[in-house]
Design a protein around this motif. Structure first.
Motif, PDB file in Angstrom:
ATOM      1  N   ARG A  41       0.828  -1.219   0.000  1.00 38.49           N
ATOM      2  CA  ARG A  41       0.000   0.000   0.000  1.00 38.49           C
ATOM      3  C   ARG A  41       0.858   1.264   0.000  1.00 38.49           C
ATOM      4  O   ARG A  41       0.336   2.369  -0.043  1.00 38.49           O
ATOM      5  CB  ARG A  41      -0.917   0.011   1.229  1.00 38.49           C
ATOM      6  CG  ARG A  41      -2.055  -1.014   1.159  1.00 38.49           C
ATOM      7  CD  ARG A  41      -3.122  -0.700   2.207  1.00 38.49           C
ATOM      8  NE  ARG A  41      -2.585  -0.681   3.557  1.00 38.49           N
ATOM      9  CZ  ARG A  41      -2.536  -1.740   4.361  1.00 38.49           C
ATOM     10  NH1 ARG A  41      -2.996  -2.900   3.938  1.00 38.49           N
ATOM     11  NH2 ARG A  41      -2.022  -1.649   5.568  1.00 38.49           N
ATOM     12  N   GLY A  42       2.175   1.083   0.032  1.00 40.78           N
ATOM     13  CA  GLY A  42       3.077   2.235  -0.065  1.00 40.78           C
ATOM     14  C   GLY A  42       3.678   2.683   1.255  1.00 40.78           C
ATOM     15  O   GLY A  42       4.270   3.757   1.333  1.00 40.78           O
ATOM     16  N   ASP A  43       3.523   1.865   2.277  1.00 37.68           N
ATOM     17  CA  ASP A  43       4.059   2.230   3.593  1.00 37.68           C
ATOM     18  C   ASP A  43       5.540   1.842   3.661  1.00 37.68           C
ATOM     19  O   ASP A  43       5.884   0.669   3.850  1.00 37.68           O
ATOM     20  CB  ASP A  43       3.250   1.505   4.670  1.00 37.68           C
ATOM     21  CG  ASP A  43       3.686   1.885   6.085  1.00 37.68           C
ATOM     22  OD1 ASP A  43       4.678   2.641   6.204  1.00 37.68           O
ATOM     23  OD2 ASP A  43       3.043   1.440   7.046  1.00 37.68           O
ATOM     24  N   ARG A  44       6.397   2.849   3.519  1.00 39.62           N
ATOM     25  CA  ARG A  44       7.842   2.583   3.532  1.00 39.62           C
ATOM     26  C   ARG A  44       8.321   2.192   4.933  1.00 39.62           C
ATOM     27  O   ARG A  44       9.310   1.463   5.092  1.00 39.62           O
ATOM     28  CB  ARG A  44       8.604   3.815   3.047  1.00 39.62           C
ATOM     29  CG  ARG A  44       8.652   3.943   1.539  1.00 39.62           C
ATOM     30  CD  ARG A  44       9.744   3.052   0.943  1.00 39.62           C
ATOM     31  NE  ARG A  44      11.039   3.450   1.424  1.00 39.62           N
ATOM     32  CZ  ARG A  44      11.754   4.431   0.898  1.00 39.62           C
ATOM     33  NH1 ARG A  44      11.291   5.091  -0.141  1.00 39.62           N
ATOM     34  NH2 ARG A  44      12.937   4.747   1.388  1.00 39.62           N
ATOM     35  N   GLU A  45       7.641   2.695   5.930  1.00 34.56           N
ATOM     36  CA  GLU A  45       8.024   2.386   7.310  1.00 34.56           C
ATOM     37  C   GLU A  45       7.894   0.885   7.569  1.00 34.56           C
ATOM     38  O   GLU A  45       8.717   0.274   8.251  1.00 34.56           O
ATOM     39  CB  GLU A  45       7.118   3.187   8.268  1.00 34.56           C
ATOM     40  CG  GLU A  45       7.586   3.194   9.703  1.00 34.56           C
ATOM     41  CD  GLU A  45       8.987   3.749   9.880  1.00 34.56           C
ATOM     42  OE1 GLU A  45       9.731   3.199  10.705  1.00 34.56           O
ATOM     43  OE2 GLU A  45       9.333   4.721   9.170  1.00 34.56           O
ATOM     44  N   ALA A  46       6.850   0.305   6.988  1.00 33.74           N
ATOM     45  CA  ALA A  46       6.633  -1.136   7.151  1.00 33.74           C
ATOM     46  C   ALA A  46       7.780  -1.909   6.515  1.00 33.74           C
ATOM     47  O   ALA A  46       8.242  -2.915   7.070  1.00 33.74           O
ATOM     48  CB  ALA A  46       5.310  -1.540   6.505  1.00 33.74           C
ATOM     49  N   PHE A  47       8.251  -1.423   5.378  1.00 33.10           N
ATOM     50  CA  PHE A  47       9.359  -2.122   4.727  1.00 33.10           C
ATOM     51  C   PHE A  47      10.633  -1.974   5.553  1.00 33.10           C
ATOM     52  O   PHE A  47      11.441  -2.908   5.634  1.00 33.10           O
ATOM     53  CB  PHE A  47       9.577  -1.590   3.310  1.00 33.10           C
ATOM     54  CG  PHE A  47      10.573  -2.413   2.536  1.00 33.10           C
ATOM     55  CD1 PHE A  47      10.245  -3.686   2.108  1.00 33.10           C
ATOM     56  CD2 PHE A  47      11.840  -1.931   2.260  1.00 33.10           C
ATOM     57  CE1 PHE A  47      11.159  -4.462   1.415  1.00 33.10           C
ATOM     58  CE2 PHE A  47      12.758  -2.702   1.575  1.00 33.10           C
ATOM     59  CZ  PHE A  47      12.413  -3.974   1.140  1.00 33.10           C
ATOM     60  N   SER A  48      10.799  -0.822   6.170  1.00 35.36           N
ATOM     61  CA  SER A  48      11.965  -0.627   7.045  1.00 35.36           C
ATOM     62  C   SER A  48      11.947  -1.656   8.174  1.00 35.36           C
ATOM     63  O   SER A  48      13.004  -2.159   8.585  1.00 35.36           O
ATOM     64  CB  SER A  48      11.960   0.785   7.631  1.00 35.36           C
ATOM     65  OG  SER A  48      12.162   1.711   6.603  1.00 35.36           O
ATOM     66  N   LYS A  49      10.759  -1.944   8.669  1.00 32.51           N
ATOM     67  CA  LYS A  49      10.654  -2.947   9.738  1.00 32.51           C
ATOM     68  C   LYS A  49      11.073  -4.331   9.227  1.00 32.51           C
ATOM     69  O   LYS A  49      11.751  -5.085   9.936  1.00 32.51           O
ATOM     70  CB  LYS A  49       9.214  -3.005  10.269  1.00 32.51           C
ATOM     71  CG  LYS A  49       8.865  -1.821  11.153  1.00 32.51           C
ATOM     72  CD  LYS A  49       7.426  -1.902  11.623  1.00 32.51           C
ATOM     73  CE  LYS A  49       7.068  -0.650  12.416  1.00 32.51           C
ATOM     74  NZ  LYS A  49       5.627  -0.547  12.679  1.00 32.51           N
ATOM     75  N   LEU A  50      10.669  -4.633   8.011  1.00 27.98           N
ATOM     76  CA  LEU A  50      11.070  -5.928   7.432  1.00 27.98           C
ATOM     77  C   LEU A  50      12.585  -5.986   7.226  1.00 27.98           C
ATOM     78  O   LEU A  50      13.226  -7.013   7.479  1.00 27.98           O
ATOM     79  CB  LEU A  50      10.353  -6.156   6.097  1.00 27.98           C
ATOM     80  CG  LEU A  50       8.867  -6.519   6.184  1.00 27.98           C
ATOM     81  CD1 LEU A  50       8.229  -6.498   4.799  1.00 27.98           C
ATOM     82  CD2 LEU A  50       8.684  -7.890   6.825  1.00 27.98           C
ATOM     83  N   VAL A  51      13.141  -4.882   6.766  1.00 33.05           N
ATOM     84  CA  VAL A  51      14.600  -4.838   6.557  1.00 33.05           C
ATOM     85  C   VAL A  51      15.309  -5.023   7.892  1.00 33.05           C
ATOM     86  O   VAL A  51      16.254  -5.810   8.012  1.00 33.05           O
ATOM     87  CB  VAL A  51      15.022  -3.503   5.899  1.00 33.05           C
ATOM     88  CG1 VAL A  51      16.544  -3.395   5.820  1.00 33.05           C
ATOM     89  CG2 VAL A  51      14.425  -3.370   4.511  1.00 33.05           C
ATOM     90  N   ALA A  52      14.812  -4.290   8.882  1.00 29.13           N
ATOM     91  CA  ALA A  52      15.445  -4.385  10.203  1.00 29.13           C
ATOM     92  C   ALA A  52      15.370  -5.811  10.745  1.00 29.13           C
ATOM     93  O   ALA A  52      16.293  -6.304  11.395  1.00 29.13           O
ATOM     94  CB  ALA A  52      14.753  -3.420  11.173  1.00 29.13           C
TER      95      ALA A  52
END
Lengths: 219, 295
Positions: A41-52
């Motif tokens: 949906r475009g939530d970059r913060e969520a992807f940052s959590k996955l990266v972390a």
């Protein structure tokens, strides 16, 4: 009293337990799924959590493929970038981590082949070339230490990494996934799109190669 | 199972703790009797332990920031990407609706272009009333000096580039059918003087009709044409001159008439339509020029 009713009762209880266990949410999977949906949906913060969450495993995998921090850093970034770009294609059939490792494995193998073709491992002073195989012999570990000390020594770490670097890409990939990252055979079979039996036999051959390389060093 | 090769196949299962009891017993029995396999198994297990003992390599502390920066680079789209995004964000439009929309936009654009042309080119707009009032000698370009006068023609319409001599003589081959009064106003607003002269006969306004007629008579032979007839019309002081000229000279004749006098297209009463006469490599045109007095 005949044992028949007890057996039925036991089976019923067992079924109930199985149902309860299977209906329990998988916190990891659900969390990943929710994060992936947010990412799409475009939530970059969520992807940052996955990266972390996965950066250590992916970075380690990348390092084992290329054997160098700088290259590993670039490769790991590339893996996450590719994952981000393809998140919409993630159908949720498998776990997100399995899907991510599939991308990582493909990218890692490709990068390894690319670097090997360009003589990267030779110029680095590592392996990847038959003329350079003696490098393993130059680093004979000290046998006076305990096996634990020996395995933990930097010298041994370097020897094992060099042995990995000398493996064929397919062997290297499966050794990294199983013996370094500790994935299950089922996950590896999914990642490599192979039957489980083939996965095991390939891993066995890869381990035998590593064993032979280490044997040379130990002797 | 005592074959060394078959035994080695059990290494994986035993190391992973996945071997069943008979396999494990078989392996250990064999290893007791076979020092080579025993050594192989020891090294095999050592290799697996070595691989498993590799210390995890940690990413740099700013790894997440680096990934985000890379994604930011990815997210600064090119102009082409922006256009693609914009187009793809528009909801689906059925093809017929899209085509109608495109045609509507094209028509709108054309009308705006035409309006702009009228605003920019004064002659373009001033042609309209002339075209609607000409014919039958009722209209005409004012301020003309007559063909024979030798004075410069001053009408704006003639000085317009739209009325240049480059108008093709192909107009001559168009069937004679023009009745200016039957043509809608929208249609008569646009044509150039050359167009209006085109398929019709010519009307010349002049204060001195005789002089103008003589002037045309002198001009026609120069265009490889000839005077066919000369008549007086039913109206007083009007004359009609029939000339036969090569169709390629039609443009030159009309240009000359424009340059030297008031010229207007249209068939008046008793004036014959131009006739295209085929012959040889070139066709000839029978043209009637009507001379009317200036007002």
């Amino acid at each position: 009293m005949p044992p028949f009713p007890e057996t039925i009762l036991f089976c019923l209880c067992l079924n109930i337990v199985v149902l309860i266990v299977s209906s329990l949410p998988n916190p990891d999977g659900d969390e990943d799924k929710a994060l992936v949906e947010a990412c799409v949906r475009g939530d970059r913060e969520a992807f940052s959590k996955l990266v972390a969450k996965y950066q250590r495993k992916i970075y380690n995998l990348a390092f084992r493929f290329v054997g160098d921090n700088e290259e590993a850093n670039d490769l790991a970034q590339e893996i996450f970038t590719a994952a981000y770009q393809n998140l919409s294609k993630f159908r949720g059939d498998a776990k997100f981590s399995t899907w991510l490792f599939q991308i990582a494995s493909n990218r890692g193998k490709n990068r390894f082949k690319y670097l090997k073709r360009r003589g990267y491992f030779v110029s680095r002073g590592g392996t990847g070339n038959d003329d350079d195989k003696d490098s393993l012999h130059r680093e004979v570990p000290d046998d006076s230490r305990s096996p634990e000390e020996l395995l933990a020594s930097k010298q041994m770490q370097r020897i094992v990494q060099d042995a990995i670097d000398e493996l064929e890409p397919d062997h290297k990939e499966i050794v990294i996934l199983r013996d370094i990252e500790g994935l299950s055979y089922e996950e590896i079979a999914t990642i490599l799109n192979l039957p489980e039996g083939t996965t095991k036999s390939r891993l066995h051959r890869a381990r035998m190669v590593v064993k032979e390389k280490l044997k040379k060093v130990m002797q | 199972m005592s074959d060394c090769k078959e035994i080695s196949e059990l290494f994986l299962a035993c190391c992973d703790g996945e071997a069943d009891e008979p396999s494990e017993t078989s392996l250990h029995t064999h290893l007791t009797d076979c020092p080579t396999c025993s050594e192989d198994f020891r090294l095999y297990r050592f290799a697996v332990q070595s691989l498993g003992s590799l210390e995890p390599v940690a990413p740099p502390p700013d790894f997440l920031a680096q990934v985000n920066a890379r994604l930011d680079d990815l997210h600064s789209p090119s102009l082409l990407d922006q256009i693609k995004d914009y187009l793809s964000s528009v909801p689906y439009i059925p093809l017929p609706v899209g085509l109608v929309a495109i045609l509507f936009l094209a028509a709108l654009g054309f009308s705006v272009y035409k309006q702009t042309l009228i605003d920019i080119v004064p002659g373009f707009a001033s042609d309209k009333p002339l075209a609607t009032t000409h014919g039958g000698g009722a209209g005409g370009i004012q301020g003309s000096k007559g063909i024979g006068s030798g004075a410069a023609y001053t009408a704006e319409a003639v000085s317009s580039p739209l009325a240049g001599p480059s108008s093709p003589p192909s107009h001559v081959s168009v069937p004679f059918s023009t009745n200016p009064h039957s043509v809608p106003l929208e249609m008569t607003a646009a044509p150039t003087i050359a167009d209006r002269i085109g398929a019709d006969n010519l009307t010349v306004e002049s204060p001195r009709i005789d002089a103008a007629v003589q002037s045309v008579k002198r001009l026609v032979p120069d265009l490889n044409g000839k005077i066919v007839n000369e008549d007086a019309t039913t109206r007083a002081k009007e004359k009609v001159l029939g000339v036969m000229i090569p169709s390629r000279a039609y443009g030159d004749l009309t240009t000359e008439l424009i340059n030297h006098g008031a010229v207007e297209a249209g068939a008046g009463t008793g004036v014959h339509p131009p006739q295209k006469l085929e012959g040889g490599h070139d066709s000839s045109v029978l043209l009637h020029i009507r001379f009317i007095p200036s007002r």
